[in-house]
Scaffold this active site. Sequence first.
Site, PDB file in Angstrom:
ATOM      1  N   LYS A 111      64.720   0.669  80.368  1.00  0.00           N
ATOM      2  CA  LYS A 111      63.703   2.049  80.266  1.00  0.00           C
ATOM      3  C   LYS A 111      62.516   1.670  79.044  1.00  0.00           C
ATOM      4  CE  LYS A 111      64.697   4.226  84.026  1.00  0.00           C
ATOM      5  NZ  LYS A 111      64.686   5.547  84.940  1.00  0.00           N
ATOM      6  N   LYS A 192      69.994  -4.013  91.012  1.00  0.00           N
ATOM      7  CA  LYS A 192      69.849  -2.509  92.135  1.00  0.00           C
ATOM      8  C   LYS A 192      67.947  -3.119  92.132  1.00  0.00           C
ATOM      9  CE  LYS A 192      69.249   1.307  89.640  1.00  0.00           C
ATOM     10  NZ  LYS A 192      68.685   2.758  89.708  1.00  0.00           N
ATOM     11  N   LYS A 195      63.518   2.651  93.253  1.00  0.00           N
ATOM     12  CA  LYS A 195      62.526   2.894  93.956  1.00  0.00           C
ATOM     13  C   LYS A 195      61.345   3.201  93.086  1.00  0.00           C
ATOM     14  CE  LYS A 195      63.917   8.080  92.738  1.00  0.00           C
ATOM     15  NZ  LYS A 195      64.455   8.286  91.762  1.00  0.00           N
TER      16      LYS A 195
HETATM   17  P1  ATP Z   1      64.726   4.441  89.162  1.00  0.00           P
HETATM   18  O1  ATP Z   1      65.530   3.372  90.350  1.00  0.00           O
HETATM   19  O2  ATP Z   1      63.809   4.898  89.540  1.00  0.00           O
HETATM   20  O3  ATP Z   1      65.278   4.607  88.062  1.00  0.00           O
HETATM   21  P2  ATP Z   1      67.305   5.927  90.424  1.00  0.00           P
HETATM   22  O4  ATP Z   1      66.865   6.242  91.313  1.00  0.00           O
HETATM   23  O5  ATP Z   1      68.570   4.865  89.700  1.00  0.00           O
HETATM   24  O6  ATP Z   1      65.542   5.894  89.724  1.00  0.00           O
HETATM   25  P3  ATP Z   1      67.843   8.924  90.601  1.00  0.00           P
HETATM   26  O7  ATP Z   1      66.729   9.449  91.407  1.00  0.00           O
HETATM   27  O8  ATP Z   1      67.818   9.749  89.470  1.00  0.00           O
HETATM   28  O9  ATP Z   1      67.456   7.303  90.102  1.00  0.00           O
HETATM   29  O10 ATP Z   1      68.786   8.769  91.232  1.00  0.00           O
HETATM   30  C1  ATP Z   1      69.491   9.482  92.253  1.00  0.00           C
HETATM   31  C2  ATP Z   1      70.754   8.754  92.191  1.00  0.00           C
HETATM   32  O11 ATP Z   1      71.171   7.582  93.023  1.00  0.00           O
HETATM   33  C3  ATP Z   1      72.263   8.329  91.275  1.00  0.00           C
HETATM   34  O12 ATP Z   1      73.091   9.403  91.841  1.00  0.00           O
HETATM   35  C4  ATP Z   1      71.946   7.280  90.811  1.00  0.00           C
HETATM   36  O13 ATP Z   1      72.841   6.749  90.505  1.00  0.00           O
HETATM   37  C5  ATP Z   1      71.871   6.553  92.372  1.00  0.00           C
HETATM   38  N1  ATP Z   1      70.952   4.947  92.740  1.00  0.00           N
HETATM   39  C6  ATP Z   1      71.044   5.163  92.862  1.00  0.00           C
HETATM   40  N2  ATP Z   1      70.042   3.569  92.863  1.00  0.00           N
HETATM   41  C7  ATP Z   1      70.944   3.202  93.419  1.00  0.00           C
HETATM   42  C8  ATP Z   1      71.305   1.735  93.589  1.00  0.00           C
HETATM   43  N3  ATP Z   1      70.573   1.225  94.430  1.00  0.00           N
HETATM   44  N4  ATP Z   1      72.493   2.532  94.942  1.00  0.00           N
HETATM   45  C9  ATP Z   1      73.202   3.169  94.674  1.00  0.00           C
HETATM   46  N5  ATP Z   1      73.204   4.239  94.110  1.00  0.00           N
HETATM   47  C10 ATP Z   1      72.440   4.420  93.674  1.00  0.00           C
END
Ligand code: ATP
Length: 326
Positions: A111, A192, A195
Amino acid sequence: MKRVFSGIQPSGTLTIGNYLGAMKNFVRLQNEAECYFCIVDLHAITVPQDPAVLRTNTMSLAAMYVASGIDPKKSTLFAQSHVRQHTELGWLLQCIAYYGELGRMTQFKDKSAQRDVVTAGLFTYPALMAADILLYQADLVPVGEDQKQHLELTRDIAERFNNRFGQTFVVPEPYISKVGGRIMSLEEPTKKMSKSDESAGAYISMLDEPDVVRKKISRAVTDSEREVRYDDANKPAISNLLTIYALCADRTVEDVVAQYAGQGYGPFKKDLAEVVVAALEPIQARYRELMSSGELAALLRDAAERAAEVAEVTVQDVKEKLGFVV
Ligand code: ATP
Ligand code: LTN
């Protein structure tokens, strides 16, 4: 009864990666454990946020938790900024965490590399995450695989504190799905699903309209060959789509593979789109009801009061152990 804690940032609409990797486990765990689910707005401001958008995203995430199946009667669903103890223990644990270990966090490295200016909060973020979890003496923390390193640091901080000041914190275990713990981008299956991806075609948002879901899935990259087969190393794109299919349909990957044996990608992708649309449809309907009902704000406030009572016990214990005059 075991305690569970997890958090999601109100930084935009959830993707099916968040849903399949994290939220589905939250919903399952609330029937067997005492659960605390948090909207981690203090974490969201580690990068710049528009205040009006942050407020909307917070309420939208609360609605998404409930629409996905979190029952506010079973689970304590609250906003992190409503419970002051998070900020307080967050600071105290910044003074336990080491600069070197924070600098090794891959999420920080990724990040911070994407930005011109990096806040101190983005760097100390994992100490606040440790505080979130340790405040509630959580045994289990359901997360996606990308959070594993943060969980290890949380465990190190808890053990360090316990060794130095005496038994204070439960050392939590991560709870990560073998299937779905890392849902990949539809455009680059070695990355991965996120969002915050700048390309909307890389993810399926929980609020995507059926036709948008169909279009994104039909455009999703596939691997060479035409065979529907699970092989993470050599066929990451199709393996990811198989995982999404199986989890959305509540079936095993083997079962789905058997159904499409010898059929090529076309029919598989067509059915996958319908399976995803069917999984999202009831969640989206409930989400819209909740957003227009106005009932969420009071629910968050009540839950925050309950959370604060539990959190305060830990904060008092920590302050006493550290030597503050209490
Ligand atoms: P960003 O992708 O915008 O950096 P994020 O989605 O990783 O944000 P959070 O919204 O805090 O961050 O994540 C919420 C939960 O979803 C966390 O437990 C994270 O590990 C899980 N998560 C995020 N992306 C994935 C993915 N691609 N596959 C499975 N779990 C995920
Ligand atoms: N760091 C997590 C969000 C998060 C969290 C937590 C997850 C903040 N505090 C406590 C589990 C437990 C993320 O970026 N996904």
